[in-house]
Design a protein around this motif. Sequence first.
Motif, PDB file in Angstrom:
ATOM      1  N   ARG A   1      28.165 -72.866  -3.596  1.00 15.72           N
ATOM      2  CA  ARG A   1      28.295 -74.142  -2.906  1.00 15.72           C
ATOM      3  C   ARG A   1      26.985 -74.533  -2.244  1.00 15.72           C
ATOM      4  O   ARG A   1      26.281 -73.678  -1.691  1.00 15.72           O
TER       5      ARG A   1
ATOM      6  N   THR B   1      33.672 -76.972   8.869  1.00 15.77           N
ATOM      7  CA  THR B   1      34.182 -77.001   7.502  1.00 15.77           C
ATOM      8  C   THR B   1      35.475 -76.210   7.476  1.00 15.77           C
ATOM      9  O   THR B   1      35.504 -75.041   7.873  1.00 15.77           O
TER      10      THR B   1
ATOM     11  N   ASP C   1      38.511 -73.568   1.844  1.00 15.64           N
ATOM     12  CA  ASP C   1      37.726 -72.530   1.188  1.00 15.64           C
ATOM     13  C   ASP C   1      36.245 -72.871   1.319  1.00 15.64           C
ATOM     14  O   ASP C   1      35.742 -73.780   0.654  1.00 15.64           O
TER      15      ASP C   1
ATOM     16  N   ARG D   1      33.828 -73.302  -1.813  1.00 15.72           N
ATOM     17  CA  ARG D   1      33.977 -74.331  -2.844  1.00 15.72           C
ATOM     18  C   ARG D   1      34.036 -75.712  -2.211  1.00 15.72           C
ATOM     19  O   ARG D   1      34.718 -75.925  -1.211  1.00 15.72           O
ATOM     20  N   ASP D   2      33.366 -76.674  -2.825  1.00 16.59           N
ATOM     21  CA  ASP D   2      33.339 -78.036  -2.298  1.00 16.59           C
ATOM     22  C   ASP D   2      34.705 -78.704  -2.342  1.00 16.59           C
ATOM     23  O   ASP D   2      35.144 -79.321  -1.378  1.00 16.59           O
ATOM     24  N   ARG D   3      35.391 -78.597  -3.458  1.00 18.88           N
ATOM     25  CA  ARG D   3      36.610 -79.385  -3.645  1.00 18.88           C
ATOM     26  C   ARG D   3      37.809 -78.838  -2.881  1.00 18.88           C
ATOM     27  O   ARG D   3      38.836 -79.499  -2.811  1.00 18.88           O
ATOM     28  N   HIS D   4      37.695 -77.639  -2.347  1.00 22.96           N
ATOM     29  CA  HIS D   4      38.811 -77.053  -1.608  1.00 22.96           C
ATOM     30  C   HIS D   4      38.560 -77.010  -0.109  1.00 22.96           C
ATOM     31  O   HIS D   4      39.214 -76.262   0.610  1.00 22.96           O
ATOM     32  N   SER D   5      37.612 -77.804   0.379  1.00 22.45           N
ATOM     33  CA  SER D   5      37.307 -77.786   1.811  1.00 22.45           C
ATOM     34  C   SER D   5      37.026 -79.198   2.312  1.00 22.45           C
ATOM     35  O   SER D   5      36.743 -80.111   1.545  1.00 22.45           O
ATOM     36  N   LYS D   6      37.106 -79.335   3.637  1.00 24.70           N
ATOM     37  CA  LYS D   6      36.886 -80.614   4.278  1.00 24.70           C
ATOM     38  C   LYS D   6      35.923 -80.417   5.440  1.00 24.70           C
ATOM     39  O   LYS D   6      36.080 -79.490   6.238  1.00 24.70           O
TER      40      LYS D   6
END
Length: 370
Positions: free
Chosen positions: A124, A161, A164, A167-172
């Motif tokens: 990431r 953050t 996960d 990983r980009d798509r599983h975190s905010k």
Amino acid sequence: MAAYLQWRRFVFFDRELVKEPPGTDGGGAGAGKPFALPPGITVCDSGRGSLVFGDILARGQIWFLPRSLQLSSFQAYKLRVTHLYQLKQHNILASVGEDEEGINPLVKVWNLEKRDGGNPLCTRIFPAIPGNKPTVVTCLTVHENLNFMAIGFADGSVVLTKGDITRDRHSKTQILHEGNYPVTGLAFRQSGKITHLFVVTTENIQSYMLSVKDYPRLELDTHGCGLRCSTLSDPSQDLQFIVAGNECVYLYQPDERGPCFAFEGQKLIVHWYRGYLIIVSKDRKSSPKSEFAGSDPQNSDKQILNVYDLCNKFIAYSSVFDDVVDVLAEWGSLYVLTRDGKIHVLQEKDTQTKLEASHLLNMCFMASDL
């Protein structure tokens, strides 16, 4: 208020200089010479069987030093590495650094168990910036559950953050905290299912409850500390957040301030290790520096390292070092890196030796009272 106590002093650690292993020069003659790291190393961490180092001299290397002292490295950034966080329960390393001058720094997350062309796999990458306003990164921390990462900034912002973190798509990512003072320390505290984040600036201390929607915040105190002058204790001290000011060391729970101890002197580095509080302080004879600036790479000074046992109120070790970069814990010992690239190991004595030393000191105190 903190009471100024005369703490008893022991020598419960042995100090040695880390030496080159046999055969490093091809014939064994290098053994016995002091081991030295490459120049320019300013950021460090440890875990998973290695000491980890990053350089800031426009090389962007991350270095790994295992117990065998077989140093290895890889190019993590094109320019420099400014922050490292090695998780203890996962072979994951988070870093902050720069690939281009004048461009926002980048957070990179590395899976050290997987390889990409011989280097650790970078899973990431994202900019280290709160919103649209560029500012200097001051601190970085990652929760061991891999679901939280926090980044502190000089403008008083904290970016969180959640999800996960690998990983980009599983975190905010969101701005958790905004303020007027530089963020100097961050620490996650897990108690059962409750997660807190401590945030300390140069002027205040706060805790956020991350297990509740909207992340309620509580201000714990109206004073703070300098960079690298806060840490989280282990369960032996009830996972308290420790903040070291120049007059006192304060301990905090997520909802209140706990005890404090009067340790004078300008604090430069604070760590927790196996029930001990490690404090590196500036020699009182040296000229004062900015509290926010921490230790200045351009200013070589003698510094005092003290190992405190807070529960039993004694100093387990004290020694003077030249220009400490950081203190690391690995393989059951403490490692002190100095600006000249040398590494000093502090090995705790066995229990029997410590008992004999404390008994002898008690006998001396009793004799002096007669």
